[in-house]
Design a protein around this motif. Structure first.
Motif, PDB file in Angstrom:
ATOM      1  N   GLY A 179      12.153 -24.146 -25.623  1.00 29.60           N
ATOM      2  CA  GLY A 179      12.422 -22.911 -26.349  1.00 29.60           C
ATOM      3  C   GLY A 179      13.750 -22.870 -27.062  1.00 29.60           C
ATOM      4  O   GLY A 179      14.044 -21.908 -27.771  1.00 29.60           O
ATOM      5  N   MET A 180      14.568 -23.901 -26.911  1.00 28.29           N
ATOM      6  CA  MET A 180      15.866 -23.947 -27.586  1.00 28.29           C
ATOM      7  C   MET A 180      15.678 -24.345 -29.054  1.00 28.29           C
ATOM      8  O   MET A 180      14.850 -25.197 -29.381  1.00 28.29           O
ATOM      9  N   VAL A 181      16.432 -23.713 -29.944  1.00 27.51           N
ATOM     10  CA  VAL A 181      16.486 -24.108 -31.355  1.00 27.51           C
ATOM     11  C   VAL A 181      17.948 -24.392 -31.677  1.00 27.51           C
ATOM     12  O   VAL A 181      18.826 -23.593 -31.317  1.00 27.51           O
TER      13      VAL A 181
ATOM     14  N   HIS B 241      13.725 -17.732 -27.643  1.00 27.65           N
ATOM     15  CA  HIS B 241      12.395 -18.121 -27.188  1.00 27.65           C
ATOM     16  C   HIS B 241      12.480 -18.678 -25.775  1.00 27.65           C
ATOM     17  O   HIS B 241      13.476 -19.297 -25.405  1.00 27.65           O
ATOM     18  N   ASP B 242      11.413 -18.473 -25.008  1.00 26.58           N
ATOM     19  CA  ASP B 242      11.410 -19.022 -23.652  1.00 26.58           C
ATOM     20  C   ASP B 242      10.259 -19.991 -23.429  1.00 26.58           C
ATOM     21  O   ASP B 242       9.830 -20.197 -22.293  1.00 26.58           O
ATOM     22  N   ASP B 243       9.719 -20.548 -24.503  1.00 26.75           N
ATOM     23  CA  ASP B 243       8.664 -21.559 -24.361  1.00 26.75           C
ATOM     24  C   ASP B 243       8.706 -22.473 -25.588  1.00 26.75           C
ATOM     25  O   ASP B 243       9.544 -22.296 -26.473  1.00 26.75           O
ATOM     26  N   GLU B 244       7.762 -23.410 -25.657  1.00 28.89           N
ATOM     27  CA  GLU B 244       7.772 -24.447 -26.685  1.00 28.89           C
ATOM     28  C   GLU B 244       7.964 -23.884 -28.093  1.00 28.89           C
ATOM     29  O   GLU B 244       7.355 -22.883 -28.459  1.00 28.89           O
ATOM     30  N   ILE B 245       8.783 -24.556 -28.885  1.00 30.70           N
ATOM     31  CA  ILE B 245       8.924 -24.220 -30.303  1.00 30.70           C
ATOM     32  C   ILE B 245       7.892 -25.048 -31.077  1.00 30.70           C
ATOM     33  O   ILE B 245       7.960 -26.274 -31.096  1.00 30.70           O
ATOM     34  N   HIS B 246       6.925 -24.364 -31.678  1.00 32.13           N
ATOM     35  CA  HIS B 246       5.831 -25.068 -32.357  1.00 32.13           C
ATOM     36  C   HIS B 246       6.128 -25.373 -33.817  1.00 32.13           C
ATOM     37  O   HIS B 246       5.569 -26.309 -34.375  1.00 32.13           O
ATOM     38  N   CYS B 247       6.960 -24.549 -34.437  1.00 31.94           N
ATOM     39  CA  CYS B 247       7.196 -24.768 -35.863  1.00 31.94           C
ATOM     40  C   CYS B 247       8.495 -24.098 -36.278  1.00 31.94           C
ATOM     41  O   CYS B 247       8.900 -23.079 -35.710  1.00 31.94           O
ATOM     42  N   LEU B 248       9.159 -24.717 -37.261  1.00 34.60           N
ATOM     43  CA  LEU B 248      10.349 -24.125 -37.870  1.00 34.60           C
ATOM     44  C   LEU B 248      10.157 -24.121 -39.383  1.00 34.60           C
ATOM     45  O   LEU B 248       9.610 -25.078 -39.939  1.00 34.60           O
ATOM     46  N   ALA B 249      10.577 -23.053 -40.055  1.00 39.01           N
ATOM     47  CA  ALA B 249      10.437 -22.979 -41.516  1.00 39.01           C
ATOM     48  C   ALA B 249      11.651 -22.272 -42.097  1.00 39.01           C
ATOM     49  O   ALA B 249      12.022 -21.178 -41.654  1.00 39.01           O
ATOM     50  N   TRP B 250      12.306 -22.917 -43.056  1.00 35.05           N
ATOM     51  CA  TRP B 250      13.442 -22.298 -43.756  1.00 35.05           C
ATOM     52  C   TRP B 250      12.922 -21.360 -44.844  1.00 35.05           C
ATOM     53  O   TRP B 250      11.877 -21.615 -45.439  1.00 35.05           O
TER      54      TRP B 250
ATOM     55  N   SER C 290       6.760 -19.794 -31.648  1.00 27.94           N
ATOM     56  CA  SER C 290       6.840 -20.338 -30.293  1.00 27.94           C
ATOM     57  C   SER C 290       5.588 -20.023 -29.499  1.00 27.94           C
ATOM     58  O   SER C 290       4.823 -19.100 -29.826  1.00 27.94           O
ATOM     59  N   LYS C 291       5.410 -20.782 -28.421  1.00 27.10           N
ATOM     60  CA  LYS C 291       4.284 -20.559 -27.515  1.00 27.10           C
ATOM     61  C   LYS C 291       4.412 -19.219 -26.801  1.00 27.10           C
ATOM     62  O   LYS C 291       3.440 -18.730 -26.223  1.00 27.10           O
ATOM     63  N   ASP C 292       5.612 -18.629 -26.829  1.00 25.74           N
ATOM     64  CA  ASP C 292       5.778 -17.322 -26.184  1.00 25.74           C
ATOM     65  C   ASP C 292       5.202 -16.177 -27.015  1.00 25.74           C
ATOM     66  O   ASP C 292       5.452 -15.012 -26.717  1.00 25.74           O
ATOM     67  N   GLN C 293       4.433 -16.521 -28.080  1.00 22.27           N
ATOM     68  CA  GLN C 293       3.657 -15.565 -28.902  1.00 22.27           C
ATOM     69  C   GLN C 293       4.550 -14.708 -29.797  1.00 22.27           C
ATOM     70  O   GLN C 293       4.154 -13.612 -30.206  1.00 22.27           O
ATOM     71  N   THR C 294       5.748 -15.213 -30.087  1.00 25.33           N
ATOM     72  CA  THR C 294       6.616 -14.471 -31.000  1.00 25.33           C
ATOM     73  C   THR C 294       7.086 -15.369 -32.129  1.00 25.33           C
ATOM     74  O   THR C 294       7.190 -16.588 -31.984  1.00 25.33           O
ATOM     75  N   ILE C 295       7.339 -14.707 -33.269  1.00 27.81           N
ATOM     76  CA  ILE C 295       8.000 -15.366 -34.399  1.00 27.81           C
ATOM     77  C   ILE C 295       9.376 -14.729 -34.510  1.00 27.81           C
ATOM     78  O   ILE C 295       9.502 -13.508 -34.479  1.00 27.81           O
TER      79      ILE C 295
END
Length: 1454
Positions: free
Chosen positions: A172-174, A192-201, A244-249
Motif C-alpha cells: 500500500g505504500m506509494v 492505502h492499506d493494501d496492494e497498489i494496482h495502478c498509478l496514473a499521472w 488500490s485493492k482497498d477499494q479506493t482511488i
C-alpha cells in the motif's frame, strides 16, 4: 526473436495475462494495441475503427510477460518494451516485429515497466524484490535504485518531469523518487492499506485545485478560513492518481506529498444479477487519466468501468460505461489505456473474462470486442446446419461459438462455460438439429449444449450420467446401434458416440442422457463372436451416410464395421502406432466412388488414404485385412493430430501436425499443395471452411485460432527438418511451449541427454541374484545334455513307480531333484546352499534352509559366526519359543560387539529382559534411553530408576551440564541436590533459578542464602533493581532489602557529590524513586523504606533490626574489595537508620561509628570524610544532647566518633591551607610518615590519608564502578586535590579549635602502651624465629656430614638464608644487642599491667592516632593556635618514645 502473423486472415489470440499493473499499451500514433499473452506479446492493428486486425507476435521471453509499454515519442512510435518473470527486459520494433535490445540487470521477476514519456530512450523497470532499473538503450547505460525493500506492483514515469517516477508497492505504500539524485525519495505517500494496482499521472501539469477538492479540504478542517493560495510550487507540481485493492482511488499532490481526494468504489450491481454481499469479491482497481484532466476512468467490482467527474461537489459523481446490455466486461478489468484517433479518444481494456474491448470515451459505448483464448485449442467443429458457425473447444474450460459469417462484427463470439469445469477436448454438432453441440472434457465428462435459444448463454448443458475414466478424445453422431436400435417405441434418429483415453466407446441416448450409456464393444463381441481381448479404441468416425463405422485403435489398426449390427467388414493394418484422426470423404462430389475414401493419421507422421469400395461390395462372410494403402501422404515430421476433407473439392485434404504446420494435400496426385506455418506451437485441430474454399481454420497449443487463406501461403510442403515440437512443450494445456520461428523452418533442438540417463539406468538395473544358481546353470547346457536329463529323469521316476520305498538315483544330475521326490530335492538344496556359502552369500543359504525347514541349524551356525540378522531373528519363532529367546540373546550379544547398544537393548526388551536392557544401556552411558525404558516398563518406585538418575546426574555434573544434572536430581526426588548443582555455576541466572527451585521445594533457608548470593552478584554489576526483585521473594531477607536500598541511595549520593568524567562500562540500574532532597539522608532512607519496601510497622522494623544484628561482618583491611567495604558500611548504616527511626540514639551512634571505623580500617580516608559529612552534616552538638550522659559506653562511642570527624577536618585543613600561610612544605615531609617504615602507625592516620583514590570524586566512583583492579594505595598529592577550600579564616580557626578533642592525654598514653606491647611482641617473635632457623641449620649440617662423609661441607647457614632475613636479624642484633629474654618478658608484663589500668570505655572504641594528629598540627605551622601547638609538643615529648615518632618529630623537639 519475433514472428509475424500476416499470413493469417483472422485470428482469435491468446488471452492477456492477468494480475499485471501494465501488460497492455497503445502506440503513440494509434496504430497498434499490444498486450502480453503468456510469454509472448500479441500486436493488434487498431487503426481501423470497425475491428482490429491481428498484426503479429513478439517472441523472445521464456517466462510470463508481466509488463509492456510503447514509446510515447512521436518519432519512435513503433518501439516498445516488455519485462518478464524470467528477469529480462526486452526492447522491440513493432513494425518489423524484431528485437532491438535486451538487458538482464534484474535478478528477480520484473513486475512493472514504463517507457519514459519525456526521455525517448529511457525504460524504467521494477522487480518483485524492490529493485528499480533505469535503462538508456541508445547508449546501453543503466542505473539501479533500491528505495524500499518491498514488492513493486506498479510504476509510472511523470509526463511533466523527466526525473520523477512514482512507484506503488504490495503493502500500500506509494513513493515518488528522483532518478537524477540516486537514493532520494521525494515523497512517501501513505494512505492505502493494501496492494497498489495502478498509478496514473494527471496529463495536465500544475495543481490548480478544482472546486470539489477545496470543499473536501475545508470539510477536513485542513484549510484555514477556506482560502487556498496558489503559489509557484502549486503551478509547477502535478497530481497523481492511485488505485488500490482497498477499494479506493486516491489523488495525491506531489508538491505537498499528501492525499487531496479519496474516491470510494460504489457497490454497483452487475447487469443480469445482483452481487451477493456475503461473498468477498475479487477486486483489481486500475485507473486511467484520459486527456480531459477533470475525469478519471477506473475499473470496479464486477467488470464495470466507471467514469468519475472530479468537478462534481459533494458525493463523487460517476457514470457507467456501456449503455446497453452485454457491453461491459463480465469479470474484473486489469488494464486501461487510451489513444487519440480521428478527434476521438479511444479506451482499450483487458479483463479476466478474456475479452479485449475498445471504448469511445465521447459516447461511453463499446466500439468493438475481441475475444481471446486462455488455453490450448483442442477442437474445432463447423455446424452442418449453420455453416458459418464454428465451435471451439479450449483448455480454459470454455466453449466459444464463433459466427464467422457475421458482417457487422467479425468477432461475433458467444462463450459457454456452465458446468464444464475442465478442459474441452472434443466437440461435435448434431447433424440436423440447429444449435445442438456435444462436448467432451479432460475429466471424462460428456454433455450437450443448446447454443441456439435466446437464453442459451445462461442455460447449463445436459450432462451424461456416464463418465469416461480418462480424457474424451472424440465425439461423433451416428445411427443407433443395439441395444438402442432394437428397442421398442420411438428412438432417436442419431445417437452420440464418445471415445476416451481408457479405450472405450460409449453410445449415449441424447433424449435420455441421465440413462446409462452403452459400451459398443459388447455389441461388437456379440455380433462377431469375438472371444479375444479387443484393442483400446482411440478414434471414432461415422461415414456421412451412417452405414459404416470406423474405429481407430491404440495398436495402429483401423476396424470398419457395418451398421446397425456392427458386423466387422475389414481391418486396416497400415499404421503401427496409436490412431489420432480418421476422416471419411464427403458424398456430394461428382465422383461417387470417392465417398469410399477414408484418411487416417497416427503418431506416425505419415497419412494413409484407403479406398474401401471393394471391401463394401465384397460378399465374403469373413472380415478382410487391408495392408496396402490407396494413397500415401508423406512430408510431416511429427504425429498427425487432425484431418479435414475439403467440402469444395474432390480428393483434397488438410492435416494438422505436431511439427507446428498445417498441410493441404491433393490426395489423388499424392502432392502437397500448401503449407501454413503461422502458429507458434503444435497444431491440435483443423477445419476446412464450409463456405470459403480458400480458407482453413486451425487451432494450436499456442492458445490461438487462425483463419488463413491457402492461396496466400508461400510454402507448399512441410519443413523437412526433423522436428517434433512435443520436446519443447508438455501435454499440459497450461504449460508454456518454447518459442520458435516456423517461418525460417528452424529446427527445435531436442534435449536427448536429459532422457538418456534415465534410459541407461533402466538398462543397467541389476538383475536380482538367483537363489538356485547351480540348478539354473544346469538348465542352460547344450541341447544333447538337456535331452539326457529328460531320459535320466524319466528312468528314475519309472523306477520309483515300481518301488516307492526306493529313492531315485539321479547320480551327478542333482538338479533333477526339482522334478523328483523330496529326498532328491533336499540333496539339491544342500548343494545349492553349499554353493552360496562358498561364494559369500549366507543370506541366500539361510533362505534356502528356511524353505527346507532346517531353521534351527541355520540359527546356530549364524550365531557362532556372528552373522545373525534382523530377518533371521524375525523368522526364528518358527523353530519355537525357546529357540527364539536364545536367538534374540545371541543377537543382542552380537550387537554389543558391534557397539549397537540401543538396538541390542530393544531386542532384549522383546524377550521381556527389561533389567538387562536397562543395565546394558547404563553401563554404556546411554542414560537417556535407559531412563525411557525403565520409566515406561518398571514400577515408579523401582530403585533402579533413582540409581539411573543419580548416576547420570553425577556424570553431567562432572562435565559441567548443571541444568541437565538438576533435572536428573529432580527426577530422583532430590530437590536439595538439584538446587546445589544448579547454583554451582554461580552466575546470576543460575543462582536465581536455584533460589526459586529451593523455594518451590520447601528449602526456605537454602533459598534465602541463594537469593542473597544472587543479589550480591547483581550488586557487583550495579543492578539494584534486579537485586531487590530477587530479595523480595524471601520474607527472611527483609533486613537485607533495607541494606540494599540504603546501599543504592548511598552510591547514588556519592556519585552525585563527586561526579566522574570517565564513562562507566556498565551503566548503573537505579530505581526511579521520588526523593525529598531537602531532608536529611536518614529521613530520605526511612521514607523510601516506608513507601517502596512497605516498612510501615514497628514490628517490621524490629524484625529487620534483629535479622541484621545477627549478621557479623569481618573487620575491613586494606585488601578488602571497595564494593564489599561499601556493602558492609551500608549494613552498619542500616542499623543506624533503624535506631534513628526508633530514637535509640546510643545505638545509632555506635552503628555510625562502626561504618566510619570500617572505612578508616580499609584505608579509604576520602570515603570516611564523605560519610561524616553525609551523616553528620551539622556536627555533634545536636547529637550529643540526645545521648544518655550517664552511659559511659555511649559517651565513649560519641567521643570516638567525634574524634574521627575532627581527624577528617584536620587533614582537610592541612591540605587546604591559604597560600600566604607559613607552613612546612608538605612534599618535603620526612620519610618518617611513610607507612613502610613505621610499624607502630600501620593503623594510624598516616595510612588513612593514603587512600586508594587520588581525588574525592573518584572515591564514590571507584566504590561504585569497581574501576580499580588493585587495592594498593597511592599517596595523596596536593596537586591532584580537586577540592577548593571554602573555609575562611574564622571557620578555619573554629575547626582547628574543634580538633582539640584529638589531643587526648589519656588516649595518647593508651596508644603509647599498645605500641610498646606490639614492639616487645615483635622482638620476641623475631628472636623465636631466629632461634628456630639456627637450630634447623645445625640439624641439616649434622645430617649432611653423616650422609656425605668426605664431602666438604658448605656454609649452609649463610647460603640458605634469604638475604633479607640475614640483614633483618643483623639489624635487630645491632639494635637489641643487650636485651635478653627475661628483660623482654619483664617489659611486656609491665606494659600489660599499665594497659590494664586504663578504663574499658577508653580501650573499647578505636580512636585516631593522637601523635599523628600532633605531627599534623605542628606541620600546619602559623595557622595552628599557640595553645594547640604547645599541647601537641607536650604530647610528643611525653609519649613519642617510639623511633618512628622521634624521627618524625625531631625538627619540632630540638
Amino acid at each position: 526473436m519475433a514472428a509475424a502473423g500476416t499470413a493469417a486472415g483472422r485470428v482469435l489470440p491468446a488471452s492477456p495475462n492477468w494480475y499485471c499493473s501494465r501488460c497492455s499499451d497503445t502506440s503513440a500514433d494509434g496504430r497498434f494495441f499490444g498486450f502480453a499473452a503468456r510469454h509472448r506479446i500479441c500486436l493488434l492493428d487498431v487503426s481501423s475503427p470497425a475491428a482490429p486486425a491481428f498484426y503479429g507476435e513478439l517472441l523472445g521471453h521464456t517466462d510470463r510477460v508481466a509488463a509492456f509499454a510503447f514509446c510515447r515519442h512521436p518519432a519512435h512510435g513503433g518501439l516498445c518494451a516488455s519485462g518478464s518473470d524470467d528477469g529480462s527486459v526486452q526492447l522491440w520494433d513493432a513494425d518489423s516485429l524484431s528485437p532491438l535490445a535486451e538487458h538482464d540487470l534484474h535478478q528477480n521477476a520484473v513486475s512493472a515497466l514504463h517507457w519514459s514519456p519525456l526521455v525517448k530512450d529511457l525504460v524504467v523497470s521494477g522487480d518483485e524484490k524492490g529493485i528499480i532499473v533505469c535503462y538508456w538503450h541508445s547508449r546501453s547505460d543503466s542505473q539501479q535504485f533500491f528505495p524500499e525493500p518491498r514488492t513493486i506492483f506498479c510504476l509510472t514515469c511523470s509526463p511533466h518531469n523527466e526525473n520523477l517516477v512514482a512507484v506503488g508497492y504490495k503493502d500500500g505504500m506509494v513513493i515518488v523518487i528522483d532518478i537524477s539524485r540516486k537514493k532520494e525519495i521525494l515523497h512517501r505517500l501513505r494512505g492505502h492499506d493494501d496492494e497498489i494496482h495502478c498509478l496514473a499521472w494527471c496529463p495536465v501539469p500544475g495543481e490548480e485545485r478544482l472546486p470539489s477538492w477545496q470543499d473536501e479540504l475545508q470539510e477536513a478542517g485542513e484549510v484555514p478560513n477556506g482560502e487556498l493560495s496558489q503559489d509557484a510550487t502549486t503551478k509547477k507540481g502535478c497530481y497523481l492518481a492511485s488505485g488500490s485493492k482497498d477499494q479506493t482511488i486516491r489523488i495525491w499532490s506531489c508538491t505537498r506529498g499528501r492525499s487531496v481526494m479519496t474516491l470510494k468504489l460504489p457497490p454497483t450491481k452487475r447487469r443480469g444479477g445482483a452481487i451477493d454481499p456475503a461473498v468477498k469479491e475479487r477486486i483489481w482497481l486500475t485507473v486511467h487519466w484520459p486527456c480531459r484532466s477533470t475525469e478519471i476512468v477506473s475499473s470496479s467490482f464486477g467488470g464495470e468501468l466507471l467514469l468519475w467527474d472530479l468537478t462534481q461537489p459533494g458525493k463523487r459523481k460517476w457514470t457507467l460505461l456501456g449503455s446497453s446490455e452485454g457491453q461491459n466486461h463480465s469479470r474484473i478489468v486489469f488494464n486501461l489505456c487510451s489513444v487519440k484517433h480521428q478527434e476521438k479518444e479511444l479506451l482499450f481494456s483487458i479483463s479476466m473474462d478474456r475479452d479485449v474491448k475498445c471504448w469511445d470515451l465521447s459516447t461511453l459505448d463499446c466500439s468493438w470486442t475481441m475475444p481471446s483464448l486462455g488455453g490450448f485449442v483442442y477442437s474445432l467443429a463447423f455446424s452442418p446446419v449453420d455453416p458459418g458457425c464454428l465451435a471451439i473447444g479450449v483448455g480454459d474450460s470454455m466453449i466459444r461459438v464463433w459466427n464467422t459469417l457475421s458482417m457487422s462484427n467479425i468477432y461475433d463470439v458467444k462463450t459457454f462455460w456452465q458446468s464444464i469445469k475442465s478442459k474441452v477436448t472434443a466437440l461435435s454438432w448434431h447433424p440436423t438439429k440447429e444449435g445442438c453441440l456435444a462436448f467432451g472434457t479432460d475429466d471424462g465428462k460428456v454433455g450437450i449444449f443448446d447454443t441456439f435459444s435466446s437464453s442459451a448463454k445462461n442455460k447449463p448443458p445436459q450432462i451424461s450420467s456416464t463418465y469416461h475414466k480418462k480424457t474424451v478424445y472424440t465425439l461423433a453422431w451416428g445411427p443407433p446401434t443395439p441395444p438402442l436400435s432394437s428397442g421398442e417405441g420411438e428412438q432417436p434418429s442419431v445417437t452420440l458416440y464418445s471415445c476416451a483415453g481408457e479405450g472405450i466407446v460409449f453410445q449415449h441416448n441424447p433424449w435420455k442422457l441421465s440413462g446409462e450409456a452403452n459400451d459398443i464393444n459388447k455389441v461388437i463381441r456379440d455380433t462377431n463372436s469375438i472371444k479375444h481381448k479387443l484393442p483400446a479404441r482411440t478414434e471414432i468416425s461415422w461415414k456421412p451416410d451412417g452405414k459404416l463405422l470406423a474405429l481407430g485403435n491404440e495398436d495402429g489398426s483401423i476396424e470398419i464395421f457395418q451398421a446397425p449390427s456392427l458386423k466387422l467388414l475389414c481391418t486396416i493394418q497400415q499404421h503401427h502406432k496409436l490412431i489420432n484422426a480418421i476422416r471419411w470423404h464427403h458424398e456430394h462430389g461428382s465422383q461417387p466412388e470417392l465417398s469410399y475414401l477414408i484418411a487416417s493419421g497416427s503418431v506416425n507422421a505419415t497419412i494413409y488414404v484407403h479406398n474401401l469400395k471393394s471391401v463394401i461390395e465384397n460378399t465374403s462372410e469373413s472380415p478382410l485385412i487391408i495392408t496396402e494403402p490407396f494413397r500415401t501422404l508423406s512430408g510431416h515430421t511429427a504425429k498427425i493430430t487432425s484431418l479435414s476433407w475439403s467440402p469444395h473439392h474432390e480428393g483434397r485434404l488438410v492435416s494438422a501436425c505436431y511439427d507446428g504446420t498445417a498441410q493441404v494435400w491433393d490426395v489423388m496426385k499424392e502432392e502437397p499443395l500448401c503449407n501454413y506455418r503461422g502458429h507458434q506451437g503444435r497444431l491440435l485441430c483443423v477445419q476446412w471452411s464450409p463456405v470459403d474454399s480458400d480458407s482453413v481454420y486451425t487451432g494450436a497449443d499456442d492458445f490461438y485460432v487462425h483463419k488463413w487463406c491457402i492461396s496466400k501461403q508461400e510454402h507448399t510442403r512441410p519443413p523437412q527438418a526433423s522436428k517434433d515440437i512435443s520436446s519443447s512443450a508438455s501435454e499440459s494445456p497450461f504449460s508454456l511451449s518454447k518459442p520458435f520461428v516456423t517461418q525460417k523452418a528452424t529446427p527445435v533442438k531436442k534435449d536427448p541427454p536429459k532422457e538418456k540417463p534415465i534410459f541407461d539406468a533402466t538398462l543397467k538395473k541389476k538383475k536380482p541374484r538367483s537363489i538356485l544358481p547351480f540348478t539354473t546353470s544346469m538348465d542352460h547346457r547344450s541341447k544333447d545334455e538337456l535331452h539326457q536329463d529328460c531320459l535320466r529323469l524319466a528312468t528314475c521316476l519309472k523306477t520309483k513307480d515300481h518301488n516307492e520305498e526306493v529313492s531315485p538315483d539321479l547320480g551327478d544330475r542333482i538338479h533333477l531333484g526339482l522334478f523328483a521326490d523330496r529326498a532328491s530335492l533336499h540333496n539339491m538344496i544342500d548343494v545349492e546352499g553349499k554353493y552360496h556359502l562358498e561364494n559369500g552369500h549366507p543370506e541366500l543359504y539361510q533362505q534356502l534352509m528356511l524353505w527346507k525347514g532346517d531353521m534351527k541349524g541355520v540359527l546356530q551356525a549364524a550365531a557362532e559366526r556372528g552373522e545373525l540378522t534382523d530377518q533371521l531373528v524375525a523368522i526364528s519363532p518358527m523353530v519355537g519359543y525357546q529357540a527364539w529367546v536364545w536367538t534374540v540373546e545371541a543377537f543382542a550379544k552380537q550387537l554389543c560387539f558391534q557397539e549397537q547398544y540401543v538396538k541390542a537393548a530393544s531386542h532384549l526388551l522383546s524377550i521381556h529382559k527389561v533389567y538387562e536392557a536397562v543395565e546394558l544401556l547404563k553401563v554404556n552411558h546411554f542414560y537417556r534411553e535407559a531412563i525411557v525404558i525403565a520409566k515406561a516398563r518398571l514400577r515408579p518406585e523401582d530403585p533402579i530408576l533413582k540409581d539411573l538418575y543419580t548416576s547420570w546426574a553425577a556424570l553431567l555434573e562432572k562435565d559441567g551440564h548443571y541444568s541437565m544434572a538438576a533435572k536428573c536430581y529432580l527426577g530422583a526426588s532430590s530437590p536439595y541436590d538439584a538446587v546445589k548443582v544448579l547454583a554451582k555455576k554461580g552466575d546470576v541466572t543460575s543462582l536465581k533459578a536455584a533460589a526459586e527451585l529451593a523455594l518451590i521445594s520447601g528449602e526456605e533457608e537454602l533459598s534465602a542464602s541463594l537469593s542473597f548470593r544472587c543479589a550480591q552478584e547483581l550488586l557487583l554489576s550495579r543492578n539494584w533493581v534486579g537485586a531487590q526483585e530477587v530479595l523480595q521473594q524471601q520474607k527472611t531477607l527483609f533486613g537485607q532489602r533495607l541494606v540494599f536500598c540504603l546501599n543504592e541511595l548511598l552510591c547514588k549520593c556519592l556519585s552525585e557529590r563527586n561526579p566522574c568524567n570517565r564513562k562507566s562500562p556498565v551503566p548503573p540500574c537505579y530505581h526511579s524513586w521520588e526523593l525529598n532532597r531537602d531532608a536529611s539522608f536518614f529521613d530520605i532512607v526511612i521514607e523510601v523504606w516506608q513507601k517502596e519496601l512497605g516498612m510501615n510497622t514497628t514490628e517490621k522494623a524490629t524484625c529487620a533490626q534483629e535479622q541484621l544484628r545477627s549478621i557479623e561482618h569481618p573487620p575491613s583491611t586494606s585488601n578488602t574489595h571497595p564494593k564489599q567495604v561499601l556493602f558492609h558500611i551500608s549494613h552498619d548504616l542500616t542499623l543506624a537508620a533503624l535506631s534513628y527511626q526508633a530514637a535509640a540514639w546510643d545505638e545509632a551512634v555506635k552503628s555510625i561509628l562502626g561504618a566510619v571505623t570500617r572505612s578508616y580500617d580499609a584505608g579509604n580516608f576520602t570515603l570516611m570524610q564523605e560519610l561524616c559529612s553525609i551523616f553528620l552534616p551539622e556536627g555533634f552538638e545536636n547529637l550529643r544532647d540526645k545521648l544518655d550522659s550517664t552511659n559511659s559506653q555511649s559517651m565513649a562511642a560519641c567521643r570516638s566518633l567525634e574524634g574521627f570527624v575532627a581527624y577528617g577536618l584536620l587533614y582537610d585543613l592541612w591540605w587546604n591551607l591559604p597560600k600566604d600561610s607559613t607552613v612546612l612544605q608538605k612534599t618535603g615531609l620526612d620519610p618518617v610518615l611513610c607507612p613502610g617504615e613505621q610499624p607502630a602507625l600501620e593503623q594510624s592516620s598516616v595510612s588513612g590519608p593514603s587512600s586508594p583514590e587520588d581525588t574525592p570524586d573518584q572515591t564514590a566512583t571507584k566504590m561504585d564502578e569497581n574501576l580499580s583492579s588493585t587495592t594498593e594505595f597511592q599517596r595523596f598529592e596536593p596537586e591532584s586535590d580537586s577540592r577548593t577550600s571554602s573555609v575562611d579564616s574564622v571557620d578555619r580557626q573554629s575547626n582547628l579549635n574543634g580538633c582539640k578533642v584529638l589531643l587526648s592525654e589519656a588516649t595518647a598514653a593508651l596508644q603509647n602502651t599498645q605500641r610498646e606491647i606490639a614492639e616487645v611482641q615483635q622482638i620476641l617473635a623475631d628472636m623465636i624465629h631466629q632461634h628456630q632457623q639456627q637450630r634447623n641449620n645445625l640439624q641439616e649440617s649434622t645430617n649432611g656430614s653423616i650422609q656425605e662423609g668426605n664431602v666438604p661441607q658448605s656454609s649452609e647457614n649463610e647460603s640458605d638464608k634469604p638475604s633479607s632475613d640475614k640483614s633483618e636479624i643483623n639489624r635487630k642484633d645491632e639494635v637489641q644487642e643487650t636485651i635478653t629474654l627475661p628483660e623482654l618478658t619483664k617489659r611486656l608484663l609491665e606494659a600489660k599491667q599499665k594497659l590494664a589500668e586504663f578504663p574499658d570505655s577508653l580501650k573499647f572504641y578505636p580512636f585516631p592516632d593522637v601523635l599523628e594528629c600532633c605531627l599534623v598540627l605542628l606541620h600546619i605551622g602559623s595557622q595552628c593556635p599557640p595553645e594547640l601547638h604547645e599541647q601537641a609538643l607536650d604530647l610528643l615529648w611525653k609519649h613519642g618514645s617510639a623511633n618512628v615518632y622521634k624521627k618524625a618529630g625531631g625538627k619540632f623537639l630540638t
